[in-house]
Design an enzyme around this catalytic site. Structure first.
Site, PDB file in Angstrom:
ATOM      1  N   SER A  17      22.410 -24.102  -6.895  1.00 64.39           N
ATOM      2  CA  SER A  17      23.317 -25.129  -7.405  1.00 64.39           C
ATOM      3  C   SER A  17      23.394 -26.271  -6.410  1.00 64.39           C
ATOM      4  O   SER A  17      22.865 -26.194  -5.304  1.00 64.39           O
ATOM      5  CB  SER A  17      24.719 -24.553  -7.651  1.00 64.39           C
ATOM      6  OG  SER A  17      25.282 -24.100  -6.420  1.00 64.39           O
ATOM      7  N   GLY A  18      24.079 -27.342  -6.817  1.00 65.04           N
ATOM      8  CA  GLY A  18      24.383 -28.438  -5.907  1.00 65.04           C
ATOM      9  C   GLY A  18      23.184 -29.072  -5.236  1.00 65.04           C
ATOM     10  O   GLY A  18      22.134 -29.291  -5.843  1.00 65.04           O
ATOM     11  N   ASP A  38      19.475 -17.880  -2.548  1.00 66.88           N
ATOM     12  CA  ASP A  38      20.847 -18.004  -3.023  1.00 66.88           C
ATOM     13  C   ASP A  38      21.459 -16.610  -3.092  1.00 66.88           C
ATOM     14  O   ASP A  38      20.750 -15.612  -3.187  1.00 66.88           O
ATOM     15  CB  ASP A  38      20.891 -18.678  -4.402  1.00 66.88           C
ATOM     16  CG  ASP A  38      22.233 -19.345  -4.673  1.00 66.88           C
ATOM     17  OD1 ASP A  38      22.333 -20.577  -4.473  1.00 66.88           O
ATOM     18  OD2 ASP A  38      23.186 -18.645  -5.071  1.00 66.88           O
ATOM     19  N   TYR A 162      37.474 -24.632   7.302  1.00 68.44           N
ATOM     20  CA  TYR A 162      36.294 -25.383   6.860  1.00 68.44           C
ATOM     21  C   TYR A 162      35.919 -26.449   7.895  1.00 68.44           C
ATOM     22  O   TYR A 162      34.748 -26.596   8.252  1.00 68.44           O
ATOM     23  CB  TYR A 162      36.587 -26.030   5.507  1.00 68.44           C
ATOM     24  CG  TYR A 162      35.404 -26.734   4.875  1.00 68.44           C
ATOM     25  CD1 TYR A 162      34.363 -26.002   4.310  1.00 68.44           C
ATOM     26  CD2 TYR A 162      35.339 -28.119   4.831  1.00 68.44           C
ATOM     27  CE1 TYR A 162      33.279 -26.639   3.723  1.00 68.44           C
ATOM     28  CE2 TYR A 162      34.267 -28.764   4.239  1.00 68.44           C
ATOM     29  CZ  TYR A 162      33.240 -28.022   3.689  1.00 68.44           C
ATOM     30  OH  TYR A 162      32.161 -28.655   3.114  1.00 68.44           O
ATOM     31  N   LYS A 166      32.286 -26.817   9.956  1.00 70.53           N
ATOM     32  CA  LYS A 166      31.414 -27.976   9.792  1.00 70.53           C
ATOM     33  C   LYS A 166      31.259 -28.779  11.082  1.00 70.53           C
ATOM     34  O   LYS A 166      30.208 -29.372  11.327  1.00 70.53           O
ATOM     35  CB  LYS A 166      31.924 -28.854   8.642  1.00 70.53           C
ATOM     36  CG  LYS A 166      31.795 -28.171   7.273  1.00 70.53           C
ATOM     37  CD  LYS A 166      30.352 -27.724   6.981  1.00 70.53           C
ATOM     38  CE  LYS A 166      30.176 -27.153   5.604  1.00 70.53           C
ATOM     39  NZ  LYS A 166      28.771 -26.761   5.310  1.00 70.53           N
ATOM     40  N   VAL A 197      31.500 -34.769  -3.401  1.00 71.35           N
ATOM     41  CA  VAL A 197      30.401 -34.806  -4.367  1.00 71.35           C
ATOM     42  C   VAL A 197      30.539 -33.569  -5.257  1.00 71.35           C
ATOM     43  O   VAL A 197      30.810 -32.471  -4.766  1.00 71.35           O
ATOM     44  CB  VAL A 197      29.020 -34.795  -3.667  1.00 71.35           C
ATOM     45  CG1 VAL A 197      27.899 -34.844  -4.705  1.00 71.35           C
ATOM     46  CG2 VAL A 197      28.900 -35.967  -2.698  1.00 71.35           C
ATOM     47  N   ALA A 198      30.335 -33.749  -6.542  1.00 70.66           N
ATOM     48  CA  ALA A 198      30.483 -32.634  -7.482  1.00 70.66           C
ATOM     49  C   ALA A 198      29.368 -31.612  -7.286  1.00 70.66           C
ATOM     50  O   ALA A 198      28.215 -31.840  -7.634  1.00 70.66           O
ATOM     51  CB  ALA A 198      30.468 -33.155  -8.912  1.00 70.66           C
ATOM     52  N   THR A 199      29.708 -30.489  -6.676  1.00 74.40           N
ATOM     53  CA  THR A 199      28.802 -29.345  -6.517  1.00 74.40           C
ATOM     54  C   THR A 199      29.610 -28.105  -6.877  1.00 74.40           C
ATOM     55  O   THR A 199      30.728 -28.204  -7.349  1.00 74.40           O
ATOM     56  CB  THR A 199      28.296 -29.221  -5.068  1.00 74.40           C
ATOM     57  OG1 THR A 199      29.408 -28.904  -4.212  1.00 74.40           O
ATOM     58  CG2 THR A 199      27.651 -30.518  -4.588  1.00 74.40           C
TER      59      THR A 199
END
Length: 301
Positions: A17-18, A38, A162, A166, A197-199
């Site tokens: 995905s993404g 994955d 998170y 990162k 971003v849409a993931t």
């Protein structure tokens, strides 16, 4: 710099995905051999079928990138099938948040395992292969891209676990870039720092291992998930846009890859805080209504 991708091999984690899936699609169009990794079997199967239909040579692995043994076995299989990969995309990631003291030990183990150790394993397994290939052939070129986040350059509140993961990926990637520069001119590195971003990252919990199962979410964690979901869902930059940026960066040997360059203003503000030893600037200074809403929600007002 890789300027001709045809016939070269890409290893892509989070390929179901993404960003991983979109980079696989671009790689297939460019004639690359694809190694798809994955943790979600149905998404992996679908991606594999699509890439094979597009004419790509595909090797796929269902595994947890946090597992050293699984990643090492995958690396060996890749080398035996395709040799040293030319493009390694350490992209698999999960999202979690809430007030930092409310994250459980299992939260930390899950997020750090995937987001940090997944990248560590990709770097330690594939970099030596790539360097060996480069030493044998002066024309050989390779590139490693690690997915971090704008949260690796900033510290937005209510997203502590998170953010920590990162920031580690940014540090690892910058060091990798410098270390590679000491020993070769044939293998490059980049860090991808996307904003909203849409993931599928907003639904990361769907793939959380049973042994690291989450406790009942706290109020702050539910608030964070709702706010992030809204921001991600409203994003105008697509995962396909970001995948193109990744390939452009590889071709031009660009290290920092940003999906939203205007967000760098906030990074500049943070770095000025550091340089001037001033207290951290209010992250909602430009949008005070959001900060007020978050405070009110957390304080039960």
């Amino acid at each position: 710099m890789i300027t001709d991708f045809k016939g070269k091999t890409a290893v892509l984690t989070g390929a179901g995905s993404g960003f991983g899936l979109e980079c696989a699609r671009l790689g297939a169009k460019l004639g690359m051999n694809l190694v798809l990794v994955d943790v979600q079997q149905d998404a992996l199967d679908k991606a594999e079928a699509e890439m094979k239909a597009a004419g790509a040579q595909v090797l796929s692995f269902k595994l947890d990138v946090a597992s050293a043994a699984q990643m090492e076995a995958m690396g060996q299989a890749v080398f035996e099938r395709f040799g040293a990969p030319h493009f390694v995309f350490n992209n698999a990631g999960v999202g979690a948040g809430g007030l930092i003291w409310e994250n459980s030990l299992k939260d930390w183990e899950w997020v750090m395992g995937v987001n940090v150790m997944g990248v560590v394993h990709g770097v330690r397994i594939f970099t030596p292969m790539m360097l060996e290939a480069a030493a044998k052939d002066p024309s050989w070129q390779g590139h490693i891209v690690n997915t971090a986040s704008m949260a690796g350059l900033l510290n937005p509140p209510n997203m502590g676990v998170y953010n920590v993961s990162k920031h580690a990926v940014v540090s690892l990637s910058e060091t990798l870039y410098q270390d590679l520069g000491l020993v070769t001119d044939q293998v490059g590195a980049s860090v991808l720092c996307p904003f909203f971003v849409a993931t599928g990252i907003g639904m990361s919990h769907r793939n959380r291992p049973a042994e690291l199962g989450a406790d009942k979410p706290t109020k702050s964690q539910m608030i964070q998930q709702a706010m992030t979901g809204k921001a991600v869902g409203s994003g105008k930059v697509t995962a396909a846009d970001v995948a193109q940026l990744v390939f452009d960066a590889i071709a031009s040997n660009q290290f920092y890859i940003y999906s939203h360059p205007k967000a760098i203003h906030s990074v500049q503000t943070r770095l000025e805080d550091v340089l001037q030893a001033r207290n951290p600037t209010d992250p909602f200074a430009d949008k005070p209504e959001i900060g007020q809403q978050l405070k009110a929600a957390l304080r039960g007002a």
